[in-house]
Design an enzyme around this catalytic site. Sequence first.
Site, short mmCIF file in Angstrom:
data_model
loop_
_atom_site.label_atom_id
_atom_site.label_comp_id
_atom_site.label_asym_id
_atom_site.label_seq_id
_atom_site.Cartn_x
_atom_site.Cartn_y
_atom_site.Cartn_z
N SER A 34 1.01 -1.23 -0.05
CA SER A 34 -0.06 0.06 -0.03
C SER A 34 0.89 1.28 -0.05
O SER A 34 1.93 1.09 0.57
CB SER A 34 -0.98 -0.08 1.24
OG SER A 34 -1.53 1.22 1.54
N TYR A 88 -2.26 -0.87 10.54
CA TYR A 88 -2.82 -1.55 9.19
C TYR A 88 -1.44 -1.11 8.34
O TYR A 88 -0.77 -1.98 7.66
CB TYR A 88 -3.81 -0.80 8.49
CG TYR A 88 -4.03 -1.04 6.93
CD1 TYR A 88 -4.21 -2.36 6.57
CD2 TYR A 88 -3.50 -0.05 6.30
CE1 TYR A 88 -4.34 -2.57 5.10
CE2 TYR A 88 -3.61 -0.25 4.72
CZ TYR A 88 -3.83 -1.43 4.38
OH TYR A 88 -3.79 -1.77 2.93
N LYS A 116 1.60 -3.59 6.61
CA LYS A 116 2.11 -3.70 5.21
C LYS A 116 3.61 -3.54 4.99
O LYS A 116 4.32 -4.34 4.48
CB LYS A 116 1.37 -2.77 4.40
CG LYS A 116 -0.04 -3.09 4.23
CD LYS A 116 -0.27 -4.14 3.41
CE LYS A 116 -1.75 -4.50 3.22
NZ LYS A 116 -1.87 -5.77 2.71
#
Length: 349
Positions: free
Chosen positions: A130, A156, A160
Amino acid sequence: MRVLLTGGAGYIGSHTAVVLAERGHEVVIVDDYSNAHPEAVRRVAEIVGKAVPMVEADLANQKAAAQAFTDAAAALGGELDAVIHFAGLKAVGESVAQPTRYYRTNINSTLNVLDQMRAHSINRLVFSSSATVYGDPETNPIAETQQVGVGLTNPYGWSKAMNEQIIRDAAVVQKGFRAVLLRYFNPVGAHESGRIGEDPSGIPNNLMPFVAQVAVGKREQLSVFGSSYPTPDGTGVRDYIHVMDLAEGHAAALEAAGEGVAEYNLGSGKGSSVLEVVAAFEQASGRPVPYQIVDARPGDVAECVADPRKANAELNWQTTRSLADACADSWRWQSQNPNGYAKDGEVTA
Ligand code: UDP
């Protein structure tokens, strides 16, 4: 190639399954359906005119992951050539509230996928990363050379960045390993058939599905998070990429992957503000999208736009669809499937 898509019933996975099948690859999907619907896979099969085998498994569980890799290869009648690892939890706000759940799911699934790839001598991996890994970028547009994993604001994003590092370390010890880390900007839109699209559970966190639900009358108005950013109209600027362009980027990455690990931005290179997205959606749908300006959302950055030139050059890939196309396709999906994949009468929150 025989390709296993983890999380393949989800938004990006299902669109990628269509592109891969249409390019002649054999696809098998592994999903636990915790945030996806088997109906999506049924519709993928309908679009491509070919059965798409599914294996239900939670890849964060070591035993289940081992069984899933065996079952997936059996479903395709031969050992797998590649894995595209989409599976994972993806709601930024939820990750702040449930950090251990996010780390456990997103890290364990990657560890198990890597162990299974090694055990089965599968040497090709494409990973869903991301643009979040860049944090608050030093400059825009963002090239892959910008720093990664510094000052990230939520679990989150950290998961990643950590997964990127885990894959780099695993690649060192697996001879012939080829991994591609794809840093997505803001995926939007739907397959042009209107049969598959984004089906968020509950209140959408992301802008485009929220706007689509306002346009269809499911929600009253959009809250625009902040209007005093240093951007042309004061609202946040993002790089919205059509999900079919993104799906084609996965196919290109899979086919072009060289030995070692490479990272690519998948974005359009063009920034759009929240108010520009609202205007584009109103135009595409012919429906009003009422909004109110509210406080900025904590953790949001002013601008996040890709420099996609590395992917353009090395993957022989470009985006070909506009924001207007994405709004039109998103509207088709939303208006034809107001409750997403849920059957009539099923409660959708
Ligand atoms: N946004 C907004 N209202 C919403 C959801 C998002 O104004 O209900 C804004 C958000 O502040 C950002 C842009 O829309 O500027 C894209 O947000 P999204 O959550 O879709 O993606 P992000 O870039 O945060 O990953």
